[in-house]
Design a protein around this motif. Structure first.
Motif, short mmCIF file in Angstrom:
data_model
loop_
_atom_site.label_atom_id
_atom_site.label_comp_id
_atom_site.label_asym_id
_atom_site.label_seq_id
_atom_site.Cartn_x
_atom_site.Cartn_y
_atom_site.Cartn_z
N ASN A 1 0.79 -1.25 0.00
CA ASN A 1 0.00 0.00 0.00
C ASN A 1 0.82 1.29 0.00
O ASN A 1 0.23 2.37 0.09
CB ASN A 1 -0.97 0.04 1.18
CG ASN A 1 -1.86 -1.18 1.26
OD1 ASN A 1 -2.19 -1.78 0.24
ND2 ASN A 1 -2.25 -1.57 2.46
N ASN B 1 -2.92 -1.30 -3.25
CA ASN B 1 -3.71 -0.08 -3.19
C ASN B 1 -2.81 1.15 -3.06
O ASN B 1 -3.20 2.16 -2.47
CB ASN B 1 -4.64 -0.15 -1.98
CG ASN B 1 -5.58 -1.34 -2.07
OD1 ASN B 1 -6.32 -1.50 -3.03
ND2 ASN B 1 -5.51 -2.22 -1.08
N VAL C 1 -10.85 0.35 -5.09
CA VAL C 1 -10.23 1.67 -5.17
C VAL C 1 -10.38 2.17 -6.60
O VAL C 1 -10.14 1.44 -7.57
CB VAL C 1 -8.74 1.65 -4.75
CG1 VAL C 1 -8.61 1.36 -3.25
CG2 VAL C 1 -7.94 0.63 -5.54
#
Length: 473
Positions: free
Chosen positions: A94, A125, A185
């Motif tokens: 991430n 993400n 996302v």
């Protein structure tokens, strides 16, 4: 486990044993009554062994008692087993962009604590997602100097980035990931099956690998979305039929293009027959599953316990048993974590409403004891667990020199006490936030320590390397 450091570089040989020729050249020697060495077919076999390491590589493996010696000597205890360092090819770090969710420092500390010496980071993400060479360079720049273990990178397939795939292959990504439904996302949009096929054509031409989050968007949109704290309602919103239909698309398109394809985080055992048939027909297909699908069951998820939420979801007990059978018969190829943490605010969003909470389970540190605890209960030997969590994922990702204890391989090891018990305490885990559905769970198997390129891992030091496909240096 005991360690001896010798000034002369010759170490101590067992009584009556002559030092091996050239022994002083070893940087490290490990002696273990129980070591899982690569057998003739590459799968792990337990033997007593002495292992000589030089310049980060395994250069000699001899029977226990051979008297190998070097600058450092490590002797494992009677209750310890030497394993190859585990390989986890499904980790969401991430960073950059959502470092408050995790980050390279905390994720790789968790990996090391769990005996995982190599991870491959997912293209989301993070912001930006790894869908271009520029984004890959940005991610590598922030990972440099933070990684405690070795780290490789997947690229991403999103609408409109086909021209980026070839350059990303040239820059060393291990393959590409796409979604057949909303990823969660917005900066990593889903592709259609037709767009997936276009990507497969490029992947096939370049000899790369396409990973697919396989759930059918239309079937999930049509499913009931009641929301609320009842796990059964959440499970109904992600029906196994959506997973099965999407996997059928992956199989059909891979067969058509000849691409190397991989189904991520299989949760639906209903798909095992079509996967088995595709493999028998020669489709270049592999499949992974995850500790949460092998150790947790829908019937035991408490109301409002959104720490258990993941997509695809944890299903019923009979489904879990069928996944284990799929591993045993080879339909499922390996086990990886799908470590996907988020902040407590996101994991508990909606105050127990499964529809609103973020889906993802953090288990990078716990994967080995989780899987081993359940495997042991089922009478499955440690050798099989290590094969599923080390050599097989390494082979599919083409991580050369990883996942096995054999001459020429990287000197990556985990020291494991398979009979020792412990209770999970979320607050003591190395990942960034103390959120896990395993809090309070009693597990069997403790990772004592791990070695990377012949050096014992110090989780306060960034000794990991950034890997490129075809090169584990």
């Amino acid at each position: 486990m005991t360690e001896l450091i010798t000034a002369s570089g010759t170490g101590d040989a067992p009584a009556g044993a002559a030092p091996a020729a050239g022994a002083s050249a070893f940087d490290l020697v490990l002696r273990a009554e129980r070591a899982l060495l690569a057998g003739d077919d590459g799968a792990p076999v337990e033997r007593g062994a002495e292992i000589g390491v030089r310049a980060g590589r395994i250069v000699q493996i001899s029977p226990l008692g051979a008297g190998l010696a070097g600058a450092r000597l490590v002797e494992l205890g009677a209750g310890e087993v030497l394993l190859p360092g585990l390989v986890d090819t499904h980790v969401h770090v991430n960073e950059p962009g959502r470092t408050e969710w995790e980050g390279f420092a905390s994720a790789t500390r968790a990996a090391a604590a769990g005996g995982v010496t190599t991870i491959i980071d997912m293209p989301l993400n993070s912001i930006p997602p790894t869908v271009s060479v520029a984004a890959l360079e940005e991610k590598r720049a922030v990972a440099a100097g933070q990684a405690v273990v070795d780290v490789g990178f997947w690229g991403g397939v999103v609408p409109g980035n086909l021209a980026e795939l070839g350059p990303l292959v040239d820059e060393g990504v291990f393959g590409f990931k796409c979604f057949l439904l909303h990823s969660g996302v917005d900066e990593f949009p889903q592709v259609t099956p037709a767009e997936m096929e276009q990507a497969m054509a490029v992947v096939a031409e370049r000899g790369s690998l396409l990973l697919v989050h396989a759930e059918d968007a239309h079937l999930i949109d049509a499913a009931p979305h009641r929301g609320g704290p009842a796990y059964a309602d959440f499970l109904a919103s992600r029906p196994h039929e959506a997973e099965d239909a999407a996997i059928a698309e992956v199989i059909a398109r891979a067969a058509k293009t000849g691409a190397r394809a991989h189904v991520l985080h299989l949760s639906s055992a209903e798909s095992l027959p079509q996967i088995r048939a595709a493999k028998a027909a020669g489709v270049d297909l592999t499949v992974e599953t995850c500790p949460h699908y092998l150790t947790l069951v829908a019937e035991a998820v408490p109301a409002g316990a959104t720490a258990y939420k993941c997509c695809p979801p944890i299903r019923g007990e009979a489904n879990r048993d069928a996944l284990w059978q799929g591993l045993l018969d080879g339909t499922i190829d390996f086990i990886v974590s799908d470590h996907s943490p988020a902040t407590p605010e996101l994991k508990y969003a909606g105050d127990g409403d499964f529809e609103q909470a973020w889906g993802g389970i953090a288990s990078l540190q716990l994967g080995l004891p989780l899987v081993w605890s359940e495997a042991r209960r089922r009478g499955i030997p440690l050798e099989r667990v290590v094969e599923w969590m080390s050599s097989r994922p390494a082979d599919r990702a083409r991580l050369q020199g990883k996942g096995r204890i054999q001459v020429g391989a990287a000197a990556d090891f985990a020291v494991f006490a398979p009979d020792e018990h412990f209770t999970v305490e979320a607050g003591t885990l190395e990942h960034r936030h103390p959120v896990t559905p395993y809090d309070g769970r009693e597990l069997t198997g403790v990772v004592r320590t791990a070695y990377l390129a012949g050096a014992e891992i110090d989780r306060s030091l960034a000794q990991g390397r950034l890997l490129r496909v075809g090169n584990d240096e």
